[in-house]
Design a protein around this motif. Structure first.
Motif, PDB file in Angstrom:
ATOM      1  N   LEU A 197      22.920 -15.606  -5.866  1.00 15.57           N
ATOM      2  CA  LEU A 197      21.711 -14.449  -5.831  1.00 15.57           C
ATOM      3  C   LEU A 197      22.489 -12.646  -5.170  1.00 15.57           C
ATOM      4  O   LEU A 197      23.404 -13.432  -3.995  1.00 15.57           O
ATOM      5  CB  LEU A 197      20.731 -14.514  -5.568  1.00 15.57           C
ATOM      6  N   SER A 198      22.817 -11.371  -5.800  1.00 16.72           N
ATOM      7  CA  SER A 198      23.106 -10.652  -5.031  1.00 16.72           C
ATOM      8  C   SER A 198      22.511  -9.998  -4.562  1.00 16.72           C
ATOM      9  O   SER A 198      20.758 -10.228  -5.285  1.00 16.72           O
ATOM     10  CB  SER A 198      24.040  -9.667  -6.193  1.00 16.72           C
ATOM     11  N   PRO A 199      22.764  -9.358  -3.646  1.00 21.25           N
ATOM     12  CA  PRO A 199      21.767  -7.700  -2.905  1.00 21.25           C
ATOM     13  C   PRO A 199      20.720  -7.290  -4.158  1.00 21.25           C
ATOM     14  O   PRO A 199      20.074  -6.935  -3.986  1.00 21.25           O
ATOM     15  CB  PRO A 199      22.116  -7.403  -1.698  1.00 21.25           C
ATOM     16  N   GLN A 200      21.805  -6.458  -4.748  1.00 21.17           N
ATOM     17  CA  GLN A 200      20.949  -5.956  -6.316  1.00 21.17           C
ATOM     18  C   GLN A 200      20.490  -6.484  -7.311  1.00 21.17           C
ATOM     19  O   GLN A 200      19.579  -5.865  -7.570  1.00 21.17           O
ATOM     20  CB  GLN A 200      22.335  -5.374  -7.137  1.00 21.17           C
ATOM     21  N   GLU A 201      20.335  -7.963  -7.414  1.00 19.48           N
ATOM     22  CA  GLU A 201      19.368  -8.620  -8.321  1.00 19.48           C
ATOM     23  C   GLU A 201      18.182  -9.157  -7.106  1.00 19.48           C
ATOM     24  O   GLU A 201      17.480  -8.660  -8.085  1.00 19.48           O
ATOM     25  CB  GLU A 201      20.460 -10.216  -8.991  1.00 19.48           C
ATOM     26  N   SER A 202      18.477  -9.646  -5.778  1.00 18.70           N
ATOM     27  CA  SER A 202      17.137 -10.102  -5.367  1.00 18.70           C
ATOM     28  C   SER A 202      16.117  -8.655  -4.559  1.00 18.70           C
ATOM     29  O   SER A 202      14.560  -8.468  -4.477  1.00 18.70           O
ATOM     30  CB  SER A 202      17.474 -10.646  -4.180  1.00 18.70           C
ATOM     31  N   ILE A 203      16.571  -7.468  -4.224  1.00 17.80           N
ATOM     32  CA  ILE A 203      16.439  -6.478  -3.882  1.00 17.80           C
ATOM     33  C   ILE A 203      15.145  -5.969  -4.231  1.00 17.80           C
ATOM     34  O   ILE A 203      13.800  -5.298  -4.123  1.00 17.80           O
ATOM     35  CB  ILE A 203      16.639  -5.668  -2.754  1.00 17.80           C
ATOM     36  N   PRO A 204      15.534  -4.752  -5.424  1.00 18.76           N
ATOM     37  CA  PRO A 204      14.916  -5.171  -6.506  1.00 18.76           C
ATOM     38  C   PRO A 204      13.371  -5.298  -7.009  1.00 18.76           C
ATOM     39  O   PRO A 204      12.387  -5.143  -6.500  1.00 18.76           O
ATOM     40  CB  PRO A 204      15.337  -3.939  -7.968  1.00 18.76           C
ATOM     41  N   ALA A 205      13.376  -6.705  -6.793  1.00 20.53           N
ATOM     42  CA  ALA A 205      12.342  -7.250  -6.721  1.00 20.53           C
ATOM     43  C   ALA A 205      11.822  -7.301  -5.020  1.00 20.53           C
ATOM     44  O   ALA A 205      10.566  -7.395  -5.353  1.00 20.53           O
ATOM     45  CB  ALA A 205      12.549  -8.859  -7.142  1.00 20.53           C
ATOM     46  N   VAL A 206      12.365  -7.670  -4.387  1.00 24.41           N
ATOM     47  CA  VAL A 206      11.651  -7.267  -3.238  1.00 24.41           C
ATOM     48  C   VAL A 206      10.541  -6.352  -2.583  1.00 24.41           C
ATOM     49  O   VAL A 206       9.548  -5.613  -2.742  1.00 24.41           O
ATOM     50  CB  VAL A 206      12.666  -7.122  -1.662  1.00 24.41           C
ATOM     51  N   VAL A 207      11.386  -5.135  -3.355  1.00 27.26           N
ATOM     52  CA  VAL A 207      10.598  -3.778  -3.130  1.00 27.26           C
ATOM     53  C   VAL A 207       9.424  -3.875  -4.421  1.00 27.26           C
ATOM     54  O   VAL A 207       8.697  -2.857  -3.781  1.00 27.26           O
ATOM     55  CB  VAL A 207      11.366  -2.696  -3.850  1.00 27.26           C
ATOM     56  N   ASP A 208       9.419  -4.705  -5.693  1.00 26.82           N
ATOM     57  CA  ASP A 208       8.485  -4.768  -6.185  1.00 26.82           C
ATOM     58  C   ASP A 208       7.468  -5.240  -5.121  1.00 26.82           C
ATOM     59  O   ASP A 208       5.786  -5.382  -5.388  1.00 26.82           O
ATOM     60  CB  ASP A 208       8.763  -5.317  -7.335  1.00 26.82           C
ATOM     61  N   VAL A 209       7.521  -6.328  -4.756  1.00 24.48           N
ATOM     62  CA  VAL A 209       7.004  -6.860  -4.091  1.00 24.48           C
ATOM     63  C   VAL A 209       5.796  -6.343  -3.171  1.00 24.48           C
ATOM     64  O   VAL A 209       4.998  -6.081  -2.571  1.00 24.48           O
ATOM     65  CB  VAL A 209       7.728  -8.094  -3.661  1.00 24.48           C
ATOM     66  N   GLY A 216      -2.785  -4.411   1.639  1.00 26.21           N
ATOM     67  CA  GLY A 216      -3.644  -5.572   1.659  1.00 26.21           C
ATOM     68  C   GLY A 216      -3.891  -6.096   3.245  1.00 26.21           C
ATOM     69  O   GLY A 216      -3.363  -5.930   3.832  1.00 26.21           O
ATOM     70  N   PRO A 217      -4.685  -7.409   3.127  1.00 24.15           N
ATOM     71  CA  PRO A 217      -4.969  -7.363   4.761  1.00 24.15           C
ATOM     72  C   PRO A 217      -4.637  -9.095   5.176  1.00 24.15           C
ATOM     73  O   PRO A 217      -3.936  -9.435   4.079  1.00 24.15           O
ATOM     74  CB  PRO A 217      -6.321  -8.025   4.500  1.00 24.15           C
ATOM     75  N   GLY A 218      -3.993  -9.340   6.214  1.00 28.69           N
ATOM     76  CA  GLY A 218      -3.457  -9.741   6.390  1.00 28.69           C
ATOM     77  C   GLY A 218      -2.048 -10.014   6.957  1.00 28.69           C
ATOM     78  O   GLY A 218      -1.440  -8.676   6.545  1.00 28.69           O
ATOM     79  N   LEU A 219      -1.184 -11.247   7.172  1.00 26.49           N
ATOM     80  CA  LEU A 219      -0.321 -11.334   6.960  1.00 26.49           C
ATOM     81  C   LEU A 219       0.355 -12.423   6.099  1.00 26.49           C
ATOM     82  O   LEU A 219      -0.818 -13.351   6.429  1.00 26.49           O
ATOM     83  CB  LEU A 219       0.223 -12.185   8.582  1.00 26.49           C
ATOM     84  N   ARG A 220       1.098 -12.534   5.391  1.00 31.07           N
ATOM     85  CA  ARG A 220       1.557 -13.253   4.187  1.00 31.07           C
ATOM     86  C   ARG A 220       3.055 -13.569   4.302  1.00 31.07           C
ATOM     87  O   ARG A 220       3.962 -11.992   4.804  1.00 31.07           O
ATOM     88  CB  ARG A 220       0.913 -12.736   2.889  1.00 31.07           C
ATOM     89  N   PHE A 221       3.083 -14.559   3.883  1.00 32.32           N
ATOM     90  CA  PHE A 221       4.628 -14.916   3.813  1.00 32.32           C
ATOM     91  C   PHE A 221       5.096 -15.426   2.363  1.00 32.32           C
ATOM     92  O   PHE A 221       4.621 -16.106   1.931  1.00 32.32           O
ATOM     93  CB  PHE A 221       5.135 -16.339   4.806  1.00 32.32           C
ATOM     94  N   LEU A 222       5.875 -14.300   2.093  1.00 34.77           N
ATOM     95  CA  LEU A 222       5.962 -13.703   0.503  1.00 34.77           C
ATOM     96  C   LEU A 222       7.558 -14.067  -0.038  1.00 34.77           C
ATOM     97  O   LEU A 222       8.772 -13.647   0.690  1.00 34.77           O
ATOM     98  CB  LEU A 222       5.970 -13.014   0.140  1.00 34.77           C
ATOM     99  N   ASP A 223       8.179 -14.833  -1.085  1.00 38.33           N
ATOM    100  CA  ASP A 223       8.852 -15.019  -1.720  1.00 38.33           C
ATOM    101  C   ASP A 223       9.345 -12.936  -2.539  1.00 38.33           C
ATOM    102  O   ASP A 223       8.393 -13.024  -2.122  1.00 38.33           O
ATOM    103  CB  ASP A 223       9.463 -16.135  -2.509  1.00 38.33           C
ATOM    104  N   ARG A 224      10.174 -13.233  -2.998  1.00 36.98           N
ATOM    105  CA  ARG A 224      11.120 -12.206  -4.040  1.00 36.98           C
ATOM    106  C   ARG A 224      10.454 -12.070  -5.013  1.00 36.98           C
ATOM    107  O   ARG A 224      10.151 -10.940  -6.199  1.00 36.98           O
ATOM    108  CB  ARG A 224      12.143 -11.586  -3.584  1.00 36.98           C
TER     109      ARG A 224
END
Length: 231
Positions: A197-209, A216-224
């Motif tokens: 992956l490149s950051p240009q590919e993954s980070i827009p998805a991260v920002v969507d998340v 939302g409540p609590g702590l979550r461990f999530l992928d992109r």
């Protein structure tokens, strides 16, 4: 003016790689962004100049408690909708018995202790309903640690996750969303040039998340993709 344009984010560790792309992606989406770097100038400052005030640069060595306190003072009165701590180092693929005490200490301080110190120092700037997020990694998942290699880095990310879990437990009633984010294996100084992956590919998805999970409540461990990463 849209609601998004009123949102403000603080990104800790944005001089290059994932943090740099994250700061730019948020600014592109209309956020006002404060981004930290250890050294002045460079690509982050050039980007800030191009964003005409939407992206502001602050100096910070995250492992320095005095600098953290000084940043907190400079930002007094800021209202953040997002605090995102992005910082990690790797010192090579050594079995743990070959890792020196100094190397172990350096990696654990940078990857686990300092991010939580930053969160604790700056959490008061985050509004109720805002988000506190830390860049983690699937490598920190104990249940997915089924392939050899990079034992110290994996341990540091598992420690980061555990400390964030303790933080979330201690501050369960503060009204803030808490996230650990796995951005995937990216082509960064840490991930190497052969990463898929490149950051240009993954980070827009991260920002969507980040935007989808806000409130939302609590702590979550999530992928992109917004999928749960097992502890």
């Amino acid at each position: 003016m849209s609601a998004t344009s009123n949102r403000q984010a603080l990104i800790i560790g944005a001089s290059r790689g994932l943090g740099l792309v994250l700061a730019n992606e948020l600014a592109r989406r209309g956020w006002r962004v404060i981004a930290t770097t250890r050294q002045s100038g460079g690509e982050l400052q050039a980007n800030a100049d191009a964003w005409n005030g939407r992206l502001k640069v602050e100096s910070l060595e995250m492992t320095n408690s005095e600098q953290l306190a000084a940043l907190r003072e400079r930002l007094a009165g800021c209202r953040l909708d997002l605090l995102f701590v992005n910082a990690a180092i790797d010192r090579g693929d050594l079995p743990i018995d070959e890792v020196s005490t100094d190397m172990f200490t350096e990696v654990m301080i940078t990857n686990a202790l300092s991010p939580l110190r930053a969160v604790e120092a700056l959490r008061g700037l985050v509004a109720p309903g805002g988000t506190v997020a830390v860049m983690s990694s699937e490598q920190g998942s104990i249940s997915r640690n089924t392939e050899p290699g990079f034992e110290l880095y994996k341990a540091s990310k598992a420690a980061l996750n555990q400390l964030m879990r303790s933080y979330a437990t201690r501050h369960a009633d503060d009204g803030q969303t808490k996230l650990l984010i796995d951005p995937g294996h990216n082509q960064t100084r840490l991930g190497g040039p052969d990463a898929p992956l490149s950051p240009q590919e993954s980070i827009p998805a991260v920002v969507d998340v980040l935007e989808t999970q806000a409130g939302g409540p609590g702590l979550r461990f999530l992928d992109r993709h917004g999928e749960i990463v097992p502890w």
